[in-house]
Design a protein around this motif. Structure first.
Motif, mmCIF file in Angstrom:
data_model
loop_
_atom_site.group_PDB
_atom_site.id
_atom_site.type_symbol
_atom_site.label_atom_id
_atom_site.label_comp_id
_atom_site.label_asym_id
_atom_site.label_seq_id
_atom_site.Cartn_x
_atom_site.Cartn_y
_atom_site.Cartn_z
ATOM 1 N N ILE A 56 0.859 -1.179 0.000
ATOM 2 C CA ILE A 56 0.000 0.000 0.000
ATOM 3 C C ILE A 56 0.897 1.232 0.000
ATOM 4 N N LYS A 57 0.527 2.197 -0.781
ATOM 5 C CA LYS A 57 1.343 3.414 -0.838
ATOM 6 C C LYS A 57 0.670 4.484 0.010
ATOM 7 N N ILE A 58 1.433 5.061 0.923
ATOM 8 C CA ILE A 58 0.865 6.131 1.741
ATOM 9 C C ILE A 58 1.676 7.392 1.486
ATOM 10 N N ASN A 59 0.992 8.443 1.194
ATOM 11 C CA ASN A 59 1.663 9.703 0.935
ATOM 12 C C ASN A 59 1.792 10.460 2.260
ATOM 13 N N PRO A 60 2.979 10.508 2.869
ATOM 14 C CA PRO A 60 3.066 11.112 4.201
ATOM 15 C C PRO A 60 2.931 12.631 4.164
ATOM 16 N N ALA A 61 2.477 13.187 5.272
ATOM 17 C CA ALA A 61 2.412 14.641 5.380
ATOM 18 C C ALA A 61 3.848 15.149 5.371
ATOM 19 N N LYS A 62 4.165 16.000 4.433
ATOM 20 C CA LYS A 62 5.575 16.351 4.227
ATOM 21 C C LYS A 62 5.665 17.828 3.893
ATOM 22 N N ALA A 63 6.446 18.527 4.682
ATOM 23 C CA ALA A 63 6.685 19.944 4.373
ATOM 24 C C ALA A 63 8.137 20.078 3.921
ATOM 25 N N CYS A 64 8.550 21.283 3.597
ATOM 26 C CA CYS A 64 9.890 21.417 3.019
ATOM 27 C C CYS A 64 10.946 21.715 4.095
ATOM 28 N N GLN A 65 12.211 21.551 3.698
ATOM 29 C CA GLN A 65 13.329 21.635 4.656
ATOM 30 C C GLN A 65 13.348 22.909 5.508
ATOM 31 N N PRO A 66 13.247 24.111 4.897
ATOM 32 C CA PRO A 66 13.366 25.308 5.748
ATOM 33 C C PRO A 66 12.297 25.406 6.828
ATOM 34 N N LEU A 67 11.142 24.784 6.620
ATOM 35 C CA LEU A 67 10.120 24.826 7.684
ATOM 36 C C LEU A 67 10.665 24.133 8.940
ATOM 37 N N GLY A 68 11.319 23.004 8.739
ATOM 38 C CA GLY A 68 11.918 22.295 9.867
ATOM 39 C C GLY A 68 13.053 23.101 10.483
ATOM 40 N N GLY A 185 14.877 15.652 0.729
ATOM 41 C CA GLY A 185 14.347 15.413 2.077
ATOM 42 C C GLY A 185 13.064 16.180 2.356
ATOM 43 N N SER A 186 12.881 16.510 3.619
ATOM 44 C CA SER A 186 11.633 17.175 4.026
ATOM 45 C C SER A 186 11.919 18.036 5.255
ATOM 46 N N HIS A 187 10.849 18.431 5.960
ATOM 47 C CA HIS A 187 11.022 19.278 7.144
ATOM 48 C C HIS A 187 11.920 18.628 8.202
ATOM 49 N N ILE A 188 11.907 17.288 8.269
ATOM 50 C CA ILE A 188 12.733 16.656 9.313
ATOM 51 C C ILE A 188 14.223 16.731 8.940
ATOM 52 N N THR A 189 14.521 16.718 7.641
ATOM 53 C CA THR A 189 15.911 16.889 7.198
ATOM 54 C C THR A 189 16.371 18.304 7.540
ATOM 55 N N GLY A 190 15.488 19.271 7.317
ATOM 56 C CA GLY A 190 15.814 20.667 7.606
ATOM 57 C C GLY A 190 16.049 20.887 9.086
ATOM 58 N N TYR A 191 15.241 20.227 9.903
ATOM 59 C CA TYR A 191 15.410 20.318 11.356
ATOM 60 C C TYR A 191 16.805 19.820 11.732
ATOM 61 N N ASP A 192 17.153 18.667 11.204
ATOM 62 C CA ASP A 192 18.445 18.038 11.499
ATOM 63 C C ASP A 192 19.601 18.945 11.047
#
Ligand code: SF4
Length: 328
Positions: A56-68, A185-192
Motif C-alpha cells: 500500500i502506498k501512503i503519501n506522508p504529510a511532508k513539508a519542506c526543509q526550511p520549515l523544519g 528530504g523534508s522538514h525533518i531533514t531541515g530540522y536536522d
C-alpha cells in the motif's frame, strides 16, 4: 446579493452545457463504461483482487526543509529564524506553524526576487541581516535557505563572513547557518541540518570540563506537552540535562496579555555547554541522524536514539541501554 451554493449553481443549464462540452477534451470513458465499472467493483472477482494486494502506498504529510529549520531555530533563546530566499516561502512556514500552534510565529526572509535569482542573493543577505538585527535585537540569527537560494547556489558561509567584515552585524553575534534545499528530504531533514548548524556554531571553542549533563534532542516534535513532561520526569529523577531545542514556551506561551518576541527556548549558554555533556539522547531517529553523527564524531560524546516509548524502552531494558550509552 444571493450567492448560490455550488451544488445549486452547477445544476443550472449554463453549467450543465459547459460540462458536456468539456467532455470533448477530457477523453473520459462513456457513461455506460463508468456504470459497468461501478457494478464490477461490487463483484466477488473485484473483492478477491482487492484482498490480494500486498503493498500500500501512503503519501506522508511532508513539508519542506526550511520549515523544519525555522522550527528548530525558534527553540533557542532569543533566536530569530532568518531565511535566505523568497518571501512567500517564509509566509507559508509562519502561517503553517501559527495555525498549528495558534501562536504568533517569528521568522524573517530576505525577500529575494528576480534580480537576486540572476545576480545572487548577497545584497539581500546583507540588507536582511542589518534590518533583522537592528529591528528585532536577536541574540542569535539562524540562517536557512529556500529552493531559490539553493538553485542559484548562494554561499551562506561566505555571505555571513562578508556581513561581519562589513560591520553589518556584530562580530560576536552567533549566526549559524544550514543549507536547506527543499528538493531533498523534508522538514525533518531541515530540522536536522539546522540543529547541526546551530550546535556547530554555538559550541565553537567551548570544549572544557565535563558538566555531567545529558543532551536530549526531541527532534521535530510538535507536541509541546511532551517537552514539559520530559523536563518534569528528568527533574524528578534528578538528571541534569539540556533540551536541544526547547520549543515548549515558544509554541505554547502563557497568555499574560503581553507580547514577547522571544518567549523562551534553550538558553544559549546551555546550548554552548552542550559540548561538555556526558551523552546525547535523541528521541526521534530520522530528524536527528546528522546531528547525532556530528556529536558522536566531533564531540566524542556517546550518542544514541532512545525513544522512551513502550515497555522495552522504559523498563529495565531501557536502563540497560542507557547504562551502556553512558559507558557505566
Ligand atoms: S518547497 Fe521551496 S519554493 Fe516551496 S515553500 Fe519550500 S522553500 Fe519555498
Amino acid at each position: 446579493m444571493k450567492i448560490k451554493d455550488h451544488n445549486e449553481l452547477f445544476q443550472e443549464q449554463e453549467y450543465l452545457e459547459q460540462f458536456e462540452r468539456k467532455k470533448e477534451f477530457e477523453n473520459c470513458p462513456s457513461a455506460e463504461e463508468v456504470q459497468r465499472t461501478a457494478e464490477w467493483t461490487k463483484t466477488e472477482e473485484y473483492r478477491e483482487l482487492n484482498f490480494k494486494r500486498k503493498h500500500i502506498k501512503i503519501n506522508p504529510a511532508k513539508a519542506c526543509q526550511p520549515l523544519g529549520a525555522v522550527f528548530c531555530a525558534s527553540g533557542f533563546e532569543g533566536t530569530l529564524p532568518f531565511v535566505q530566499g523568497a518571501q512567500g516561502c517564509v509566509a507559508y512556514f509562519r502561517s503553517h506553524l501559527s495555525r498549528h500552534f495558534k501562536e504568533p510565529m517569528t521568522a524573517v526572509s530576505t525577500s529575494m526576487t528576480e534580480d537576486a535569482a540572476v545576480f545572487g542573493g548577497l545584497n539581500n543577505m546583507l540588507e536582511g541581516l542589518e534590518n533583522a538585527y537592528t529591528l528585532y535585537h536577536p541574540k542569535m540569527l539562524a540562517v536557512s535557505t529556500t529552493c531559490m537560494a539553493e538553485v542559484i547556489g548562494d554561499d551562506l558561509n561566505a555571505y555571513i563572513r562578508t556581513a561581519r567584515e562589513k560591520g553589518v552585524i556584530p562580530k560576536d553575534l552567533p549566526v549559524p547557518f544550514a543549507h536547506t534545499p527543499s528538493f531533498v528530504g523534508s522538514h525533518i531533514t531541515g530540522y536536522d541540518n539546522m540543529m547541526k548548524g546551530i550546535l556547530t556554531a554555538v559550541t565553537a571553542g567551548k570544549k572544557g570540563e565535563p558538566n555531567g549533563k545529558i543532551n536530549i534532542i526531541p527532534g521535530f516534535d510538535t507536541y509541546t506537552g511532551n517537552y514539559r513532561e520530559l523536563k518534569r520526569l528528568l527533574n524528578m529523577m534528578d538528571v541534569k540535562h539540556t533540551i536541544l531545542a526547547d520549543v515548549s514556551d515558544i509554541y505554547d506561551s502563557p497568555t499574560t496579555g503581553e507580547y514577547k518576541l522571544y518567549p523562551g527556548g534553550t538558553p544559549l549558554t546551555d546550548a554552548a555547554d552542550s559540548i561538555n555533556a556526558t551523552a546525547a539522547i535523541a528521541l526521534q531517529k530520522y530528524s536527528t541522524s546528522k546531528t547525532l553523527d556530528y556529536i558522536g564524531k566531533e564531540w566524542s560524546q556517546s550518542a544514541a536514539v532512545l525513544t522512551p516509548i513502550g515497555i522495552k524502552n522504559t523498563d529495565p531494558d531501557f536502563i540497560y541501554e542507557f547504562d551502556k550509552l553512558l559507558k557505566i
